[in-house]
Design an enzyme around this catalytic site. Structure first.
Site, PDB file in Angstrom:
ATOM      1  NE  ARG A  93      49.548  36.970  48.303  1.00 35.43           N
ATOM      2  CZ  ARG A  93      50.061  38.177  48.060  1.00 35.43           C
ATOM      3  NH1 ARG A  93      50.973  38.340  47.126  1.00 35.43           N
ATOM      4  NH2 ARG A  93      49.664  39.213  48.753  1.00 35.43           N
ATOM      5  NE  ARG A 144      50.452  49.018  51.751  1.00 33.40           N
ATOM      6  CZ  ARG A 144      50.845  47.751  51.525  1.00 33.40           C
ATOM      7  NH1 ARG A 144      52.100  47.395  51.698  1.00 33.40           N
ATOM      8  NH2 ARG A 144      49.972  46.847  51.149  1.00 33.40           N
ATOM      9  NE  ARG A 171      48.176  47.525  47.586  1.00 36.12           N
ATOM     10  CZ  ARG A 171      48.904  46.464  47.906  1.00 36.12           C
ATOM     11  NH1 ARG A 171      50.226  46.563  47.980  1.00 36.12           N
ATOM     12  NH2 ARG A 171      48.326  45.301  48.150  1.00 36.12           N
ATOM     13  NE  ARG A 173      45.636  42.815  50.923  1.00 34.99           N
ATOM     14  CZ  ARG A 173      46.103  44.036  51.177  1.00 34.99           C
ATOM     15  NH1 ARG A 173      45.275  45.021  51.498  1.00 34.99           N
ATOM     16  NH2 ARG A 173      47.397  44.267  51.129  1.00 34.99           N
TER      17      ARG A 173
HETATM   18  P1  AMP Z   1      50.435  42.344  47.254  1.00 30.74           P
HETATM   19  O1  AMP Z   1      50.834  43.590  46.568  1.00 30.74           O
HETATM   20  O2  AMP Z   1      51.538  41.323  47.237  1.00 30.74           O
HETATM   21  O3  AMP Z   1      49.884  42.575  48.626  1.00 30.74           O
HETATM   22  O4  AMP Z   1      49.248  41.678  46.395  1.00 30.74           O
HETATM   23  C1  AMP Z   1      48.027  42.344  46.214  1.00 30.74           C
HETATM   24  C2  AMP Z   1      46.995  41.394  45.630  1.00 30.74           C
HETATM   25  O5  AMP Z   1      47.452  40.891  44.360  1.00 30.74           O
HETATM   26  C3  AMP Z   1      46.698  40.158  46.445  1.00 30.74           C
HETATM   27  O6  AMP Z   1      45.767  40.418  47.485  1.00 30.74           O
HETATM   28  C4  AMP Z   1      46.165  39.212  45.375  1.00 30.74           C
HETATM   29  O7  AMP Z   1      44.836  39.560  45.033  1.00 30.74           O
HETATM   30  C5  AMP Z   1      47.036  39.547  44.187  1.00 30.74           C
HETATM   31  N1  AMP Z   1      48.254  38.694  44.195  1.00 30.74           N
HETATM   32  C6  AMP Z   1      49.547  39.110  44.323  1.00 30.74           C
HETATM   33  N2  AMP Z   1      50.403  38.057  44.296  1.00 30.74           N
HETATM   34  C7  AMP Z   1      49.646  36.960  44.162  1.00 30.74           C
HETATM   35  C8  AMP Z   1      49.922  35.575  44.093  1.00 30.74           C
HETATM   36  N3  AMP Z   1      51.179  35.098  44.180  1.00 30.74           N
HETATM   37  N4  AMP Z   1      48.873  34.712  43.946  1.00 30.74           N
HETATM   38  C9  AMP Z   1      47.624  35.154  43.863  1.00 30.74           C
HETATM   39  N5  AMP Z   1      47.283  36.432  43.949  1.00 30.74           N
HETATM   40  C10 AMP Z   1      48.267  37.355  44.096  1.00 30.74           C
END
Ligand code: AMP
Length: 372
Positions: free
Chosen positions: A271, A310, A316, A328
């Site tokens: 990311r 969702r 979540r 985000r």
């Molecule tokens: P996601 O389920 O991929 O939408 O991730 C949810 C949250 O997890 C994100 O908003 C970040 O706070 C954290 N997160 C997930 N993947 C990463 C990553 N590669 N780097 C930093 N934070 C992450």
């Protein structure tokens, strides 16, 4: 740094350009220290491999010097069957001069011995040898090697002037011979709500790959109240990214847990640019690589609606509050979206229209997937 392919062979990163620069600088400094004041040496580079090393070396050498290049060629005279070599390129009178031979790499020392013998007969004041790389395990000669940049194991290396069948000289770093990559590794990319997790669930079964979602791993840790979970929670609740170091270490551990995998679908990782670099580095050390980044492209207003929808069922907390969702996207746009260029530069970016039914999108992805 990723692995590179030259004709039929694969090479993985070995010595990066910063380390090479430090080695070259140090070599030039050592040579400079040893020369008597006012002595103007002639550096003689042995072509072809040394051209980059010689160019960098003399720029680190701060006193007056001359530079010349030679090449060892098969003798074209009457007795060519005897495998006699001649030195092409030296025309100047070298008597009473200090000559320092510049070699990119010395392994058995066979070539160098022949060159050394030719120079030895030229009435020099002094003859020295400086080499960037040296392979002590295979060196078979009694020659004095005066300056060694770095001693290395007996590995076949390319890059920074060194070649395999003429190729690879242009790479600024050094690579070592590796095996053909066995894995298929895909980055599933896109903004929050693009459908990465949903698609990954289908794809992992279709292609027998391991799905790693960093978001899921964080949520698992939060649920189990681990130390990692407690740390990640405060970032995730705000819609901020978890710090790189934490995320990268966690990702590596997840990959290591699945050492036998045929490949991975990375979802939500990388990311940031430093995560992308860390992933490249980590995989290339194993002789593996990212085959491609598949990006689900969806307009932001569609995404906000999807995420709020969702949030009604996902449980979540980061899906229910519109300002957290907006944050985000802000994180995505400022830190993550640039990865499109990162993978594009490596010709590994595949954009896919992420609007449509789940099945339609799966079909679009598999068309690309099959080519990777
Ligand atoms: P996601 O389920 O991929 O939408 O991730 C949810 C949250 O997890 C994100 O908003 C970040 O706070 C954290 N997160 C997930 N993947 C990463 C990553 N590669 N780097 C930093 N934070 C992450």
């Amino acid at each position: 740094m990723s692995i590179i392919k030259l004709q039929d062979l694969y090479f993985k990163p070995y010595i990066n350009k910063e380390e090479i620069a430090a080695i070259v600088k140090n070599l030039a400094y050592q040579v400079e220290l040893d020369l008597p004041k006012g002595e103007v040496p002639i550096f003689v580079g042995i072509l072809n491999g040394c051209f980059l090393f010689a160019a960098d070396f003399i720029r680190e050498f701060n006193n007056n010097c001359e530079v010349s290049f030679v090449k060892l060629a098969s003798y074209s005279g009457r007795k060519s069957t005897e495998n006699v070599k001649e030195l092409v390129g030296i025309n100047e009178d070298l008597s009473d001069r200090t000559v320092i031979i510049l070699e990119d790499i010395i392994d058995t020392g066979n070539t160098l011995q022949q060159i050394y013998n030719i120079f030895r007969d030229k009435n020099l004041k002094q003859l020295k040898i400086a080499t960037l790389f040296f392979k002590p395990d295979v060196f078979r000669k009694e020659l004095p090697i005066d300056y060694i940049g770095k001693s290395i194991e007996d590995k076949f290396i390319v890059g920074y002037g060194l070649d395999y069948n003429g190729l690879g000289r242009n790479h600024p770093a050094i690579y070592q011979l590796s095996t053909q990559p066995k894995m298929k590794n895909i980055v599933l990319f896109g903004p929050p709500g693009a459908g990465k997790g949903t698609q990954a669930e289908f794809l992992k079964d279709m292609y027998n790959l391991v799905h790693i979602s960093t978001g899921d791993v964080f949520r698992f840790n939060i649920k189990n109240q681990t130390e990692l979970g407690l740390l990640a929670k405060k970032y995730m609740d705000e819609g901020d990214l978890v710090p790189d170091e934490v995320t990268i270490n966690m990702l590596k551990a997840e990959v290591e847990k699945n050492a036998d995998a045929k490949g991975f679908i990375f979802d939500g990782f990388p990311r940031t640019e430093s995560q992308a670099k860390a992933l490249d580095e980590f995989l290339s050390e194993k002789g593996e690589q990212i085959n491609g980044m598949i990006a689900l492209e969806v307009p932001e207003d569609v995404l906000v609606t999807r995420l709020l929808e969702r949030g009604k069922t996902s449980g979540r907390t980061d899906d229910t509050d519109e300002s957290k969702i907006r944050n985000r996207f802000n994180e995505y746009n400022t830190k993550t979206a640039i990865l499109k260029d990162y993978f594009n530069d490596q010709k590994k970016y595949y954009g896919i229209n992420g609007v449509g039914s789940i099945e339609e999108i799966t079909n679009r992805i598999t068309k690309v997937f099959d080519t990777l």
